[in-house]
Enzyme design. Structure first.
Site, short mmCIF file in Angstrom:
data_model
loop_
_atom_site.label_atom_id
_atom_site.label_comp_id
_atom_site.label_asym_id
_atom_site.label_seq_id
_atom_site.Cartn_x
_atom_site.Cartn_y
_atom_site.Cartn_z
N GLN A 403 47.23 31.89 47.87
CA GLN A 403 48.47 31.67 48.61
C GLN A 403 49.00 33.00 49.15
O GLN A 403 49.12 33.98 48.42
CB GLN A 403 49.52 31.04 47.68
CG GLN A 403 49.20 29.62 47.24
CD GLN A 403 49.36 28.61 48.36
OE1 GLN A 403 50.02 28.87 49.37
NE2 GLN A 403 48.78 27.43 48.19
N ASP A 502 45.26 20.58 47.69
CA ASP A 502 45.73 21.68 48.54
C ASP A 502 44.63 22.01 49.55
O ASP A 502 43.93 23.01 49.44
CB ASP A 502 46.05 22.90 47.67
CG ASP A 502 46.71 24.02 48.46
OD1 ASP A 502 47.15 23.77 49.59
OD2 ASP A 502 46.76 25.17 47.96
N CYS A 530 50.47 22.64 54.46
CA CYS A 530 51.10 23.76 55.17
C CYS A 530 51.30 23.41 56.65
O CYS A 530 52.01 24.11 57.36
CB CYS A 530 50.27 25.03 55.04
SG CYS A 530 48.60 24.88 55.68
#
Length: 610
Positions: A403, A502, A530
């Site tokens: 990240q 993710d 995202c």
């Protein structure tokens, strides 16, 4: 006074970005512009663009993957790429590696049947170079058409407006904008879910009645206002030329190739770039400026210095540099000399002041079909740098996913834990786990962690990270999520499994969605997006009605939380918690066969059993 300055800055940005003023006629005394050759690229380097077919008559419903498979497997054609102008387009371009292969495709595809549709093929003209095309348009429209950037200050304003459009917006207003966008997305999701699966209407109405008209509970945006600047731990900087002074520059591009600019400008005033990163860029920029090798030009395809990737340990101050270089036909001995010079500069020369912990050299060039470029080569230091999260130490390799906002990632993980109610009876299934960040940070709070990742290097790092942090309740598996989920989940029996998804920006592959749906003992998972617009199709596919292809009861959103991982930009991380419908909706009406009115194809309503 401050408001006036902000308004003036906005006016400058608008003028530079929109570039719409001025006459279309040449000024007195000026010669009429002669167009540049928009197809000169064909003579500069090999391109499959010149061996292209236009394929028409495509069926109403198909996927690009299906079309590629049809062309390469069933039609036995040697294709280079397939590109359609839009989703569900009735036509597409197919490129081939040679004229011979293209001609074979023309003969084979004319009249061929694809999903009951009869195809028509014809030779297509190559597309013009978008950069040259834009330059010609600007020249024809007049020299005053494009409002030039004339000072470093104007350059800085335009760059900041491009890479961090909210840089001059008060942070509370940034959060309010993102919260508004999150609400719009959840609203849209509610509409699209019912369109995709009308059987969800009763459930959707119940949810909207409980959540102020939204399909699920939307919690307030989470952020860390104390860490809104200098937060990125990784940036990829382009090496090019600054049009203002003609100097070789390491920084960010002013715009896209298609917009008509390849200019690279300094990043001194970009808020999200940390000081150590800026210092590394300036030091290497001096080295490039003094080098006998030129910077790479996307226009001419000449030059060598191409990219500098910088990774920093936010909480360790460790520094990794990856120097990207185009070989341009240099021999192995010449390339080795380049690497030796780079190493000398950073170990014994002026670059030694940076105290680089890990230095890599990487060949970056366009690959020929079937060509495999060598991996990044370690020139000096360790193979990785380290950073900390929740007091755990993580090894980070050159291409490992981590990240980009370390401080906010801790907040993100805490949000996942709270949403999914992860506890010591929970098995965490970390899908697209990277180097194990999420799973390992949750290991102390759950019964077991099982991570799935397609990149072998990342899986090795995840296992090392588990060992060095003395975490014994984790396992990591290498492979495509859609291919290994079933076998991994079978290792768990009788425990509550919570998935963490993710994925890359584009979302999960449709096969992975199908596998999630059919995995029987997986009833809850958290999806981190995202870019919700790219992942939106995943959300609606998860709620699609059961069918021969989409087995298992649908997953529906129960709660959502935006987390501001990217201050000063329009982006945020959207955390959505999904549960199987039978776990969230009490079926009130059941027919004689035990079938729910909400899910006609499911044999029973499990909510009543719980």
């Amino acid at each position: 006074m401050e408001e006036k300055l902000v308004m003036e800055e906005k006016l400058v940005i608008e003028e530079k970005s929109e570039m719409i003023e001025g006459s279309t006629e040449p000024e007195n005394g000026q010669e009429k512009h002669k167009d540049l050759d928009e197809y000169a690229y064909k003579n500069i380097s090999y391109t499959t663009e010149v061996f292209k077919l236009e394929l028409r008559g495509l069926p109403r419903y198909y996927g690009i993957g299906q079309l590629r498979k049809f062309l390469s497997k069933k039609m036995n054609l040697n294709i280079s790429k397939v590109k359609a102008p839009a989703i569900k387009s009735k036509w597409a371009y197919v490129c081939f590696p040679s004229a011979e292969e293209r001609d074979k495709g023309l003969t084979t595809l004319n009249g061929a049947k694809f999903k009951a549709a009869i195809l028509q093929a014809k030779v297509a003209d190559p597309a013009p170079d978008p950069f040259v095309k834009r330059k010609n348009e600007e020249a024809r429209e007049g020299s005053n058409k494009r409002c030039k950037v004339e000072t470093p200050e104007e350059q800085s304003l335009v760059l900041r407006s491009n890479v961090s459009p909210l840089w001059n917006v008060p942070y509370e207003e940034q959060l309010a904008q993102k919260m508004k966008e999150a609400k719009i997305l959840i609203n849209r999701l509610g509409v699209d879910l019912v369109k995709t699966n009308p059987d969800l209407r009763q459930w959707a109405n119940k949810q909207k009645a409980e959540n102020d008209g939204l399909i699920c509970k939307l919690l307030d945006i989470k952020s860390r206002p104390e860490f809104i600047d200098k937060y990125r731990n990784k940036c990829e900087f382009t090496i090019g030329r600054n049009d203002l002074n003609g100097k070789r520059t390491v920084g960010f591009r002013m715009g896209t190739y298609a917009s008509g600019t390849i200019e690279v400008v300094p990043i001194d005033d970009v808020k999200f770039v940390p000081d150590l990163m800026k210092k590394a860029v300036k030091v290497f920029e001096k080295y490039v400026q003094e080098s006998k090798f030129d910077v790479y030009s996307p226009e001419t395809l000449q030059g060598n210095w191409k990219q500098l990737t910088v990774r920093v340990g936010t909480q360790t101050d460790q520094l990794m540099l990856v120097v990207g270089f185009h070989p341009q036909g240099l021999t192995e001995d010449e390339l080795q000399a380049v690497q030796d010079e780079i190493k000398h500069f950073f170990v014994e020369g002026d670059g030694a002041e940076l105290k680089v912990n890990s230095l890599y050299f990487e060949i970056i060039k366009r690959k020929d079909k079937g060509e495999v470029l060598p991996p990044a080569k370690l020139l000096y230091g360790k193979e990785f740098i380290q950073d900390k999260m929740f007091d755990l130490v993580f090894n980070i390799s050159p291409h490992s996913f981590f990240q980009i906002n370390t401080r906010c990632a801790e907040l993100l993980i805490q949000t996942v834990k709270e949403l999914a109610d992860i506890n010591d009876r929970t098995v965490v299934l970390d899908i697209c786990c990277g180097i194990g960040t999420f799973g390992l940070c949750l290991a102390k709070d759950c019964k077991r962690v099982m991570g799935i990742e397609i990149v072998e290097e990342a899986v090795k790092d995840a296992r090392i990270n588990a060992t060095q942090n003395e975490i014994s309740n984790s396992d990591f598996f290498c492979g495509k999520a859609e291919e290994v989920i079933t076998s991994v989940v079978k290792r768990v029996s009788g425990d509550r499994i919570v998935g963490i998804v993710d994925p890359p920006r584009a979302g999960l592959h449709k096969n992975a969605i199908q596998m999630l749906r059919k995995t029987e003992n997986l009833d809850n998972f958290v999806y981190l997006a995202c870019d919700c617009k790219s992942a939106f199709k995943n959300f609606t596919e998860l709620g699609r009605a059961p069918s021969k292809i989409m087995l298992g009861a649908p997953f529906v959103p129960v709660a959502a939380v935006p987390v501001d991982m990217f201050p000063h930009t329009n982006h945020f991380e959207f955390v959505l918690y999904f549960e199987r419908l039978q776990s969230t909706f009490q079926c009130e009406q059941t027919d004689q066969d035990g079938q729910s009115d909400a899910i006609k194809e499911e044999p029973e309503c499990k909510a009543s059993e719980e």
